[in-house]
Write an enzyme that holds these catalytic residues in place. Structure first.
Site, short mmCIF file in Angstrom:
data_model
loop_
_atom_site.label_atom_id
_atom_site.label_comp_id
_atom_site.label_asym_id
_atom_site.label_seq_id
_atom_site.Cartn_x
_atom_site.Cartn_y
_atom_site.Cartn_z
N GLU A 1 47.67 36.83 41.92
CA GLU A 1 47.99 35.90 43.01
C GLU A 1 48.71 34.64 42.53
O GLU A 1 49.59 34.13 43.20
CB GLU A 1 46.73 35.51 43.78
CG GLU A 1 46.24 36.55 44.79
CD GLU A 1 45.39 37.65 44.19
OE1 GLU A 1 45.23 37.67 42.95
OE2 GLU A 1 44.90 38.51 44.94
N HIS B 1 34.59 37.83 51.31
CA HIS B 1 35.71 38.30 52.13
C HIS B 1 35.57 37.88 53.59
O HIS B 1 36.10 38.56 54.48
CB HIS B 1 35.79 39.84 52.10
CG HIS B 1 36.33 40.43 50.84
ND1 HIS B 1 35.64 40.42 49.65
CD2 HIS B 1 37.50 41.06 50.57
CE1 HIS B 1 36.36 41.03 48.72
NE2 HIS B 1 37.48 41.42 49.24
C1 LIG Z 1 41.59 38.29 43.62
C2 LIG Z 1 41.63 39.51 44.48
N1 LIG Z 1 42.81 39.98 44.90
C3 LIG Z 1 42.89 41.07 45.67
C4 LIG Z 1 41.76 41.74 46.04
C5 LIG Z 1 41.85 42.97 46.96
N2 LIG Z 1 41.53 44.18 46.22
C6 LIG Z 1 40.31 44.73 46.24
S1 LIG Z 1 40.18 46.08 45.27
C7 LIG Z 1 41.79 45.91 44.78
C8 LIG Z 1 42.37 46.88 43.81
C9 LIG Z 1 41.67 46.85 42.50
O1 LIG Z 1 42.28 47.73 41.63
P1 LIG Z 1 41.58 48.12 40.27
O2 LIG Z 1 41.22 46.89 39.52
O3 LIG Z 1 42.46 49.09 39.58
O4 LIG Z 1 40.21 48.81 40.70
P2 LIG Z 1 40.01 50.15 41.51
O5 LIG Z 1 39.84 49.78 42.94
O6 LIG Z 1 41.17 51.04 41.26
O7 LIG Z 1 38.74 50.70 40.94
C10 LIG Z 1 42.40 44.84 45.40
C11 LIG Z 1 43.80 44.44 45.23
C12 LIG Z 1 40.54 41.22 45.63
N3 LIG Z 1 39.37 41.77 45.99
N4 LIG Z 1 40.49 40.12 44.82
#
Ligand SMILES: Cc1ncc(C[n+]2csc(CCOP(=O)(O)OP(=O)(O)O)c2C)c(N)n1
Ligand SMILES: Cc1ncc(C[n+]2csc(CCOP(=O)(O)OP(=O)(O)O)c2C)c(N)n1
Ligand SMILES: [Mg+2]
Ligand SMILES: [Mg+2]
Lengths: 334, 323, 334, 323
Positions: free
Chosen positions: C70, C139
């Site tokens: 971000e 959230h």
């Molecule tokens: C700071 C922040 N930005 C965006 C999100 C929204 N978000 C939740 S899960 C996710 C993807 C996470 O990807 P990864 O770290 O690869 O974990 P996975 O879900 O694939 O296990 C996002 C962008 C968040 N929760 N926190």
């Protein structure tokens, strides 16, 4: 009792807390200074020398200089607090919370509520705030109202060396996350401070002066300004009660309300911005809970809704002044 | 094999419980029992279990987790009933029902918490590791995180800090290729091991569906940490068996992608083949474990579903420790 | 005019802005979705589908999916705005500003003041806020008051599809940084929306209903709640004026003050936390500037000073309710 | 030599003006003319000039700068009077006197701004690079940052983003070894080039006191960016001639450290030796340039000192563009 500076009082509190409890440690940028540098080991003691000398007594295991990675080291302090230590972490300027705000907003503040009663985050975050020394827009903000907005966080802003020491010791002993605001233009302020350890409970305002005509509630550095204003007004026969809440969250509502009930008039003084700040917070509480006793409009004396300017004349103009406070009181006392 | 039969049975059982738990939750979600943003762990069980088996289920050894935390919680020894109740928002949940799926934690066993701010928990692992070093407990902290999280500033800062201060941290990068609907190749430069190398952190890539590969890499990394030799990173390539979160239509996935992953890269099937092949455990015993696990998971969820919600006054408690 | 959802109204505004000005582009996590994934290219259109379909029309150069960084991509948007583009960036949940707060607080908000009149940052930051759907403590926050506190930032929170479209088009055309708050429980709300482009100026409140007994000022989702409360009260003979400020910063003080002058009573309704929030902000302004017209204490109806709980019963209890608003009005109207 | 005599003279003149300006400011600071937290650039002139000489002094090519910005401002073509006035808080300063030393900017020449939040400006360089790519201007953005800044999340995220999206950015890491009073070896794991390699970003280390080394590395990196070949990093080892900031007692430095740096690693002395050695410019001409530069710097500062402060109403202007 001896007369010492705010800086010395804070240093004293840290030293006593560290002597008293080996779980207390300090973490921050240059809080010792000189780490791995070719010069002096205790080179800075923090940018304002508040932690000076502590690395000499406690060593680098307990006085930890950090990289410029506020998120990592504030988060580290939180994790350390969760696992049994009592970190005192320094965020050099409150402005820098911008880069690590998440660790306060979504982490320290919420663990206990989300994870349950076993979760504790006994962390104290010291930071500096306020206008002074031509530090300009990114090093002069006040911002404590932002933290007051967040449930789960306690916010402290002492107005004098005695309170600073007692409140800092209270903060370090407290089991909740506390943000401790030190005004950078107040480090050389002096006052009587006992040499031993003592604490001041959170949520108990200090009444700095009694007077029947108006109540002035002021925060941090503005407490001294309010006292001076009250002094000037007194020589014209206008007598003010001056209240220093000392802690911004929790806030001692009942003392504020009692004083307003007696005087019928309120002026709130805050170095922060006007919108959603501590001045509006106090004014709103009074307008809701002590309305019947109010004889006049509340008055708010704050910094303007502008960033902090650099030029010395504008910087001086920016800070709420004693004259502003006097005028505000006069405008509601006829 | 480096492991005793008991160890293997326990590991299999944990993986199977996680799987059964997630399958059951998925069924619940499909039947419209909402529990907010649930991110199911199924597919990566070998990761959670292969790592946590080397940790003590106490606050000495810490796991700092993510939004996709159910597997970490169970593998670290967290109570199945407590997590089930938490996911359904029940009074007896691990967080009294106030945290939910994205915030399950159990400090009794060193599960420091699920954290749904991506990257935010990595620094907490530093903190736990700092405590271990400060108090000389011999403890280790594990920071789980996804491929998406690996682009968050907090994670980079933590890697640098961990190495510069030689903290006993192990970073487990669970790489399922996706950050929500976006594929890693679009957003992510370099590779996990090269990034770790940039900080001088020893790193290795393993097949995250292969329990034995994960367990052996984790054993080395955790030993290094306990010995005072600082952090390591393990990059685990893992399949994702459900959607990013329950309710998401998965339109970003190719048709047939998931079924292929399920048939080719199922850590449970792989584990069975491995232990049967070496004669350690036989099929019948594995089948028995399966049905026990399925029953346990179903029971925990069924119990949770009908358990009482928190009392109304719980809204106001545990905001502060002191009032 | 046709009846469409809030989601569709926002999508419409983005589409029109992009058609109208090739300097407008979108940036955020999964705002198209599916980037380099083996499945559908426009897989999500944002987690709440507000940007759905736009990548089809404008391509990936103008609808840019990002890593979970971000700070980098919000900062990128700021730098792009400084150099001639008009970015519309999405921070998926307002809670996530924790990890990139600095780019708002110390950068977008302050460039013009620090750097001079040549500096412009025409960036629109869309974000979601509010309680709904068991999203829990990290959230579900509201937090707009934190941004209202910061000079240099404009803050918008529409209460209906018509306003959402007009205000978003205004935001994108505005030369200042604007944070645009979308309540995630309101995306399916419907209303009449013209198909063409139109703008609604900032700082102009909408009076949703007229009544002489009390003024209710409400924000975002709470506007609908306030209207329902006013309806219920009307059937008991209590008539309320309902004011929707629409923009939180700037705030249309004069409309609020005028309404209070006519009704003599004020209730402020805000889904945010009580301390230093929008309820205290409005209450304080009124207590200072319309005190003489106030016939009763001001009342603030807000969420409690607690994080947002997960359990469905507590979540429901957490949100300020129509009944709370009715009770607050009744408590000051005899 | 790859450069014309005119280019060399211009480069030397700019370096000398920066040096003279900083020396003069230092004298002012010692005489108690306070201008807040001034971080003098002296010692690193070859960096600013060796890089900026390849950039157009317009908004096409952008420099995103730090708290230690005076050198970047001048090298990018910013007006000497405007910066002097700004540092003294005068109405005619680059920011009308409201920004000060840590916030000098000149958007006419593509100096996007000094930024005193460590790491915060790196993403702005991404943004400028994004604009260049979006509008196909052929522009390049340079992100200056210190060794201390290299541990800030914003910088890591920016490196990843720049590479993943092939943006025309050049990262210039000005490594003076110190982050305030703390030495890099205490806080910083790995090395700048290895870190860049972790993202697949081409990187090179150069002697930041050697104008020709910096200029040649910068030329390559900037050409790569203009060609659409994405980001690069140049790690410049630079000496710091004054304290971290004016007023700081420098107790973290060894005695004799600064004088040794000044005698062994002065970019101006080195440049003189190089151009005299190759016969490009003679001593007399260099001396003439020195005195012109010194006069210009002194004049700018003297003028600024006696110039009017901003009018009181300036407190309230330029908060917003629209009101
Ligand atoms: C700071 C922040 N930005 C965006 C999100 C929204 N978000 C939740 S899960 C996710 C993807 C996470 O990807 P990864 O770290 O690869 O974990 P996975 O879900 O694939 O296990 C996002 C962008 C968040 N929760 N926190
Ligand atoms: C986010 C943030 N943290 C801390 C500081 C305080 N600070 C100002 S300069 C500085 C050191 C910067 O070191 P480096 O990046 O190496 O630049 P140098 O001063 O050596 O040129 C620090 C810590 C800051 N301005 N911003
Ligand atoms: Mg992933
Ligand atoms: Mg440095």
């Amino acid at each position: 009792m001896s007369i010492i500076t705010m800086r010395a009082a804070l240093n004293d509190a840290l030293r006593l807390a560290m002597r008293n409890d080996s779980d207390v440690f300090l973490l921050g940028e240059d809080i010792a200074g000189g780490a791995n540098a070719p010069g002096e080991d205790d080179a800075w003691g923090g940018v304002f020398q508040v932690t000076k000398g502590l690395v000499g007594e406690f060593g680098r295991e307990r006085v930890v200089d950090t990289p410029i990675s506020e998120t990592a080291f504030l988060g580290l302090a939180i994790g350390a607090a969760n696992t049994g230590l009592r970190p005192v972490v320094e965020i050099m300027f409150v402005d820098f919370f911008g880069v690590c705000f998440d660790q306060v907003l979504n982490n320290a503040a919420k663990f206990r509520y989300m994870y349950g009663a076993h979760a504790k985050t006994p962390i104290t975050i010291r930071t500096t705030y306020g206008v002074g020394g031509l530090a300009a827009a990114q090093h002069s903000q006040t911002l404590y109202s932002i933290f007051a907005h967040i449930p789960g966080i306690k916010v402290v802003a002492p107005s004098n060396p005695y309170d600073a020491k007692g409140l800092l010791l209270e903060a370090i002993g407290d089991d909740d996350p506390v943000i401790f605001f030190e005004h950078k233009a107040m480090y050389d302020d002096t006052g009587e401070v006992p040499s031993g350890a003592y604490t001041i409970p959170f949520g108990e305002a200090a009444i700095k002066r009694d007077g029947g005509d108006a109540t002035i509630v002021a925060f941090g550095r503005m407490v001294g300004f309010a006292e001076t204003a009250a002094e000037q007004l007194a020589s014209d026969g206008i007598h003010c009660t001056v209240v220093d809440p000392r802690t911004i969250s929790p806030l001692d509502e009942s003392t504020i309300l009692n004083c307003v009930r007696q005087t019928g008039r309120l002026v709130v003084v805050d170095e922060g911005h006007p919108r959603c700040g501590m001045a509006s917070d106090v004014a709103a509480i009074v307008a809701e809970k002590a309305f019947a006793d109010l004889k006049a409009p509340v008055r708010m004396v704050t910094a303007p809704h502008t960033p902090v300017p650099f030029a010395s004349n504008l910087e001086a103009e920016y800070i709420p002044s004693v004259a502003d406070i006097v005028a505000a009181v006069r405008s509601i006392v006829d | 094999m480096d492991y005793t039969k008991e160890e293997l049975i326990e590991a299999y059982m944990q993986m199977r419980i996680i799987r059964a738990f997630e399958e059951e939750l998925h069924r619940e979600a499909e039947e419209n029992n909402s529990f907010g943003f649930a991110h199911l762990y199924a597919g990566a069980e070998a990761c959670a279990v292969g790592v946590c088996m080397h940790l003590e289920p106490t606050m000495r050894d810490i796991v700092a987790s993510t939004h996709r935390a159910h597997g970490h919680f169970i593998a670290k020894g967290g109570d199945l009933n407590a997590i089930a109740h938490e996911i359904f928002g029940r009074a007896d949940g691990s967080g009294g029902g106030k945290g939910g799926t994205m915030h399950v934690a159990d400090w009794n066993v060193g599960m420091l918490g699920a954290n749904s701010i991506i990257g935010a928990s990595a620094p907490h692992a530093l903190g736990a590791a700092f405590t271990a070093k400060y108090k000389r407990t011999g403890g280790v902290a594990v920071a789980f995180g996804g491929d998406g999280a690996s682009n968050q500033g907090a994670v980079f800062e933590s890697m640098n800090f961990a190495k510069a201060y030689a903290l006993p941290v192990v970073f487990i990068l669970e790489d399922n290729g996706y950050a929500e609907s976006t594929y890693k190749s679009y957003t992510t430069a370099g590779s996990p091991c090269e990034r770790a190398a940039g900080f001088g952190i020893p790193a290795v890539s393993v097949d995250g569906a292969d329990f034995f590969a994960v367990a052996s890499a984790a054993k080395d990394a955790i030993a290094r940490a306990r010995n005072g030799d600082g952090p390591s990173l393990i990059h685990c390539d893992v399949p994702l068996f459900f959607a990013h979160f329950e309710g998401d239509q998965e339109t970003y996935r190719a048709s047939g992608e998931v079924s292929k992953l399920r048939s080719d890269r199922d850590c449970l099937a792989l584990f069975r083949a491995q232990v049967i092949g070496t004669g350690n455990i036989d099929t019948a015993e594995l089948d028995r474990l399966d049905s026990t696990a399925t029953q346990q998971a179903a029971k925990a969820i069924a119990t949770a579903k009908s358990a009482p919600q928190p009392p109304p006054q719980a809204l106001f408690t545990n905001v502060y420790a002191s009032y």
